[in-house]
Design an enzyme around this catalytic site. Sequence first.
Site, PDB file in Angstrom:
ATOM      1  N   ASP A 200      46.141  36.688  44.214  1.00 50.12           N
ATOM      2  CA  ASP A 200      45.721  36.166  42.916  1.00 50.12           C
ATOM      3  C   ASP A 200      46.000  34.678  42.755  1.00 50.12           C
ATOM      4  O   ASP A 200      46.255  34.189  41.647  1.00 50.12           O
ATOM      5  CB  ASP A 200      46.392  36.949  41.763  1.00 50.12           C
ATOM      6  CG  ASP A 200      46.061  38.421  41.839  1.00 50.12           C
ATOM      7  OD1 ASP A 200      44.947  38.760  42.277  1.00 50.12           O
ATOM      8  OD2 ASP A 200      46.922  39.240  41.461  1.00 50.12           O
TER       9      ASP A 200
ATOM     10  N   LYS B 240      41.763  32.380  44.811  1.00 55.64           N
ATOM     11  CA  LYS B 240      40.894  32.248  45.996  1.00 55.64           C
ATOM     12  C   LYS B 240      39.416  32.303  45.615  1.00 55.64           C
ATOM     13  O   LYS B 240      38.593  31.574  46.157  1.00 55.64           O
ATOM     14  CB  LYS B 240      41.193  33.378  47.011  1.00 55.64           C
ATOM     15  CG  LYS B 240      42.614  33.346  47.539  1.00 55.64           C
ATOM     16  CD  LYS B 240      42.917  34.548  48.410  1.00 55.64           C
ATOM     17  CE  LYS B 240      42.930  35.860  47.677  1.00 55.64           C
ATOM     18  NZ  LYS B 240      44.030  36.043  46.707  1.00 55.64           N
ATOM     19  N   GLY B 241      39.091  33.213  44.664  1.00 54.96           N
ATOM     20  CA  GLY B 241      37.690  33.367  44.256  1.00 54.96           C
ATOM     21  C   GLY B 241      37.114  32.051  43.782  1.00 54.96           C
ATOM     22  O   GLY B 241      36.030  31.638  44.203  1.00 54.96           O
TER      23      GLY B 241
ATOM     24  N   THR C 240      47.319  49.378  44.490  1.00 58.63           N
ATOM     25  CA  THR C 240      46.213  49.311  43.525  1.00 58.63           C
ATOM     26  C   THR C 240      45.542  50.682  43.382  1.00 58.63           C
ATOM     27  O   THR C 240      44.601  50.809  42.593  1.00 58.63           O
ATOM     28  CB  THR C 240      45.163  48.288  43.986  1.00 58.63           C
ATOM     29  OG1 THR C 240      44.703  48.685  45.284  1.00 58.63           O
ATOM     30  CG2 THR C 240      45.742  46.888  44.048  1.00 58.63           C
TER      31      THR C 240
ATOM     32  N   GLY D 111      40.594  41.342  43.702  1.00 60.40           N
ATOM     33  CA  GLY D 111      39.812  41.012  42.516  1.00 60.40           C
ATOM     34  C   GLY D 111      39.702  39.508  42.478  1.00 60.40           C
ATOM     35  O   GLY D 111      40.692  38.819  42.228  1.00 60.40           O
ATOM     36  N   HIS D 112      38.529  38.989  42.812  1.00 61.44           N
ATOM     37  CA  HIS D 112      38.341  37.540  42.911  1.00 61.44           C
ATOM     38  C   HIS D 112      37.467  37.069  41.749  1.00 61.44           C
ATOM     39  O   HIS D 112      36.324  37.486  41.625  1.00 61.44           O
ATOM     40  CB  HIS D 112      37.701  37.179  44.263  1.00 61.44           C
ATOM     41  CG  HIS D 112      38.589  37.502  45.425  1.00 61.44           C
ATOM     42  ND1 HIS D 112      38.207  37.347  46.732  1.00 61.44           N
ATOM     43  CD2 HIS D 112      39.869  37.962  45.464  1.00 61.44           C
ATOM     44  CE1 HIS D 112      39.217  37.713  47.517  1.00 61.44           C
ATOM     45  NE2 HIS D 112      40.220  38.099  46.776  1.00 61.44           N
TER      46      HIS D 112
ATOM     47  N   GLN E 125      44.029  39.101  49.165  1.00 61.71           N
ATOM     48  CA  GLN E 125      45.485  39.212  49.032  1.00 61.71           C
ATOM     49  C   GLN E 125      46.135  37.865  49.393  1.00 61.71           C
ATOM     50  O   GLN E 125      45.519  36.838  49.189  1.00 61.71           O
ATOM     51  CB  GLN E 125      46.056  40.360  49.886  1.00 61.71           C
ATOM     52  CG  GLN E 125      45.692  41.751  49.353  1.00 61.71           C
ATOM     53  CD  GLN E 125      44.295  42.211  49.737  1.00 61.71           C
ATOM     54  OE1 GLN E 125      43.933  42.207  50.891  1.00 61.71           O
ATOM     55  NE2 GLN E 125      43.496  42.605  48.760  1.00 61.71           N
TER      56      GLN E 125
END
Length: 425
Positions: free
Chosen positions: A14, A17-18, A130, A41-42, A224
């Site tokens: 988190d 990166k997205g 998760t 989750g990006h 990750q």
Amino acid sequence: MSRNTIVLGCQWGDEGKGKIVDLLAADSDIIARFQGGANAGHTIVVGEKKYVLHLIPSGIVHPGKVCYIGNGVVLDPESFAEELNFLTKRGIDYAGRLWVSPATNLVLPYHKLIDSVQEKNRGIKSIGTTMRGIGPAYIDKVARCGIRVIDLFAPERLRKRLNYQLSVKAQYLTGSDDERADLDKIYDQLMGMVDMFQPLVTDVSQALFKAHREGKTILFEGAQGTMLDVDLGTYPFATSSNTTTGGALTGLGVGPKMIDEVVGVIKAYTTRVGAGPFPTELIDTTGEGLRKWGDEYGASTGRPRRCGWLDLVALRHAVRVNGLDSIAVTKLDVLDHFDEIKVCTSYTLNGNTLNEVPLDLSELSHVKPVYKTLPGWKEKSTSLTSFGDLGENARNYLKFVTDDLEVKIKLISTGPRREDTIMMD
Ligand code: GDP
Ligand code: IMO
Ligand code: MG
């Protein structure tokens, strides 16, 4: 000239990166995801629109960019189908520019069921996964009994393998009337997805090799973070894949000489979701402040993220194991609110000073962080696009970090949107 870049997380995921992949995708032809699954989750914010991607590379939002999902990923077909629908609904046409390796292992409903049973069995030692079936799917891959995308095209063999898998997993599934362990249901569901996969399957390794030879620019997207790497992270409180540079190569079938640059994404402070050691964690109002200002809630699970100061000892490890060339610092704006900012420069363990992480990273649960306190800047850095416009103390903070890590800053993120960025190159 082509410049192929790996973008990966340096902390516990988190890191943003997205956003960074989406940003760098503008100057790339291809974006390829190399490991992890729908545990990721990006988040990408384009104008007023927000996209959270789990499996599909963050480059897909850019029209015309070609995206690949490599063999190192574990792909949940249900989650994948949902994501494709989401893209279609948002007007993103992926036809002809999204490809999946036939060697990619599938995450099946029983993996998710086993994930939850195993977590329950771990009791107070639970990892806080998760629950996306990631560990059990990678276990099958390594045990050489996984079901892969290519198996969808051999229905008889697929049915036999599913049958066998459900029988050997009986210890987790016996007595369960959960439909996630129902052979017919799983088989029918997979058969219903064959047409969805058919036009997407290609030899990813060969496609990337050819594209590289043609001078195309490839961006490798990690999921990750380094400290969650199954070999190099805080095992056993880790994910089940190699989140670090090596994972990019094996996860897509490319050689090291194809890589020109490795960019580590570093949040200006630290967060972690789930259980496991976190030396700089703040269980106080400062930690709550980081969570509040940083909106630190999981993009996949909505769980509140644990928050703490930047940890240079952990980041030295990330620089080394990834061979980082540069860093992208995100969420600097979140620190605008603090009078003073601490940075962990070493640990103490049993009276000894540690400047590097211990060989056994599980010992991180016993170390005490040693902090250098730096003055805050208390000026708005949100949305700034020029380094010179940052407050002096903000620039000093960044200098302190890069002097220690001996890597250059490629970019600084000052907000979630594409334009909230200071490009340093
Ligand atoms: P990833 O998993 O590494 O892609 O990161 P996530 O998307 O899970 O979490 C990062 C969160 O921070 C997302 O909500 C982003 O929109 C947001 N974000 C990214 N960069 C910045 C930034 O520079 N400042 C702020 N305030 N938010 C950011
Ligand atoms: P992105 O790509 C943050 C964490 C889980 C748990 C551990 C193992 O968005 O940065 P798993 O489901 O993988 O078996 O869980 O890893 N975890 C993440 N934490 N960001 C992620 O992905 C994560 N993916 C897994 O919370 O502690
Ligand atoms: Mg995330």
